[in-house]
Design a protein around this motif. Structure first.
Motif, short mmCIF file in Angstrom:
data_model
loop_
_atom_site.label_atom_id
_atom_site.label_comp_id
_atom_site.label_asym_id
_atom_site.label_seq_id
_atom_site.Cartn_x
_atom_site.Cartn_y
_atom_site.Cartn_z
N ALA A 255 3.90 5.84 -5.46
CA ALA A 255 3.90 5.92 -6.91
C ALA A 255 2.92 6.98 -7.41
O ALA A 255 3.24 7.75 -8.33
N VAL A 256 1.75 7.03 -6.82
CA VAL A 256 0.76 8.03 -7.23
C VAL A 256 1.25 9.43 -6.85
O VAL A 256 1.12 10.38 -7.63
N ALA A 257 1.83 9.57 -5.67
CA ALA A 257 2.37 10.87 -5.25
C ALA A 257 3.46 11.33 -6.21
O ALA A 257 3.51 12.50 -6.61
N ALA B 186 -2.64 17.23 -3.30
CA ALA B 186 -2.92 15.79 -3.32
C ALA B 186 -1.65 14.99 -3.09
O ALA B 186 -1.65 14.00 -2.34
N ALA B 187 -0.55 15.39 -3.71
CA ALA B 187 0.72 14.69 -3.52
C ALA B 187 1.18 14.79 -2.07
O ALA B 187 1.64 13.80 -1.49
N ASN B 188 1.02 15.96 -1.46
CA ASN B 188 1.40 16.12 -0.05
C ASN B 188 0.55 15.23 0.84
O ASN B 188 1.05 14.62 1.79
N ALA C 72 0.84 -1.20 0.00
CA ALA C 72 0.00 0.00 0.00
C ALA C 72 0.87 1.25 0.00
O ALA C 72 0.60 2.21 -0.72
N ALA C 73 1.93 1.24 0.79
CA ALA C 73 2.83 2.39 0.85
C ALA C 73 3.50 2.64 -0.49
O ALA C 73 3.67 3.79 -0.92
#
Length: 112
Positions: free
Chosen positions: A16-18, A40-42, A10-11
């Motif tokens: 990867a999305v961040a 959103a990334a933060n 999950a991490a």
């Protein structure tokens, strides 16, 4: 360490999305979309740190030392005055809780 469900964990998925938002989306956008991608990334980086945080056992131990299973019970007891006279113990517990939260939400804050 591999998660219960294998890889990616999950991490790793959150990271990867961040990374996608921080690099690809932010480089390709401007204005409001760029700002929202940064926010959103933060948020995802906070989730990533929470998933990887080894400090949960410290928090549980600090609460257990005072006789509580969770922060809500501790807060209720403080509001009710049930911990009056145990200031040093309460402060030590609260320091542990705050330090853990800051490590997740604002890494490096305690070294600034």
């Amino acid at each position: 360490m591999t998660g219960f469900y294998g890889r990616p964990t999950a991490a790793e998925l959150v990271a990867a999305v961040a990374e996608f938002l921080e690099a690809d989306v932010r480089e390709a956008t401007s204005g409001q979309v760029n700002f929202h991608a940064r926010v959103a990334a933060n948020a995802l980086r906070i989730v990533e740190r929470e998933l990887l945080s080894p400090g949960d056992s410290d928090v549980r131990a600090a609460l257990a030392d005072l006789g509580f299973a969770d922060e809500a019970a501790l807060a209720a007891s403080i509001r009710a005055g049930e911990l009056d006279g145990r200031d040093d113990e309460v402060i030590a517990c609260l320091r542990t809780l705050v330090k853990h939260r800051l490590a997740v939400s604002h890494p490096g804050y305690d070294s600034e």
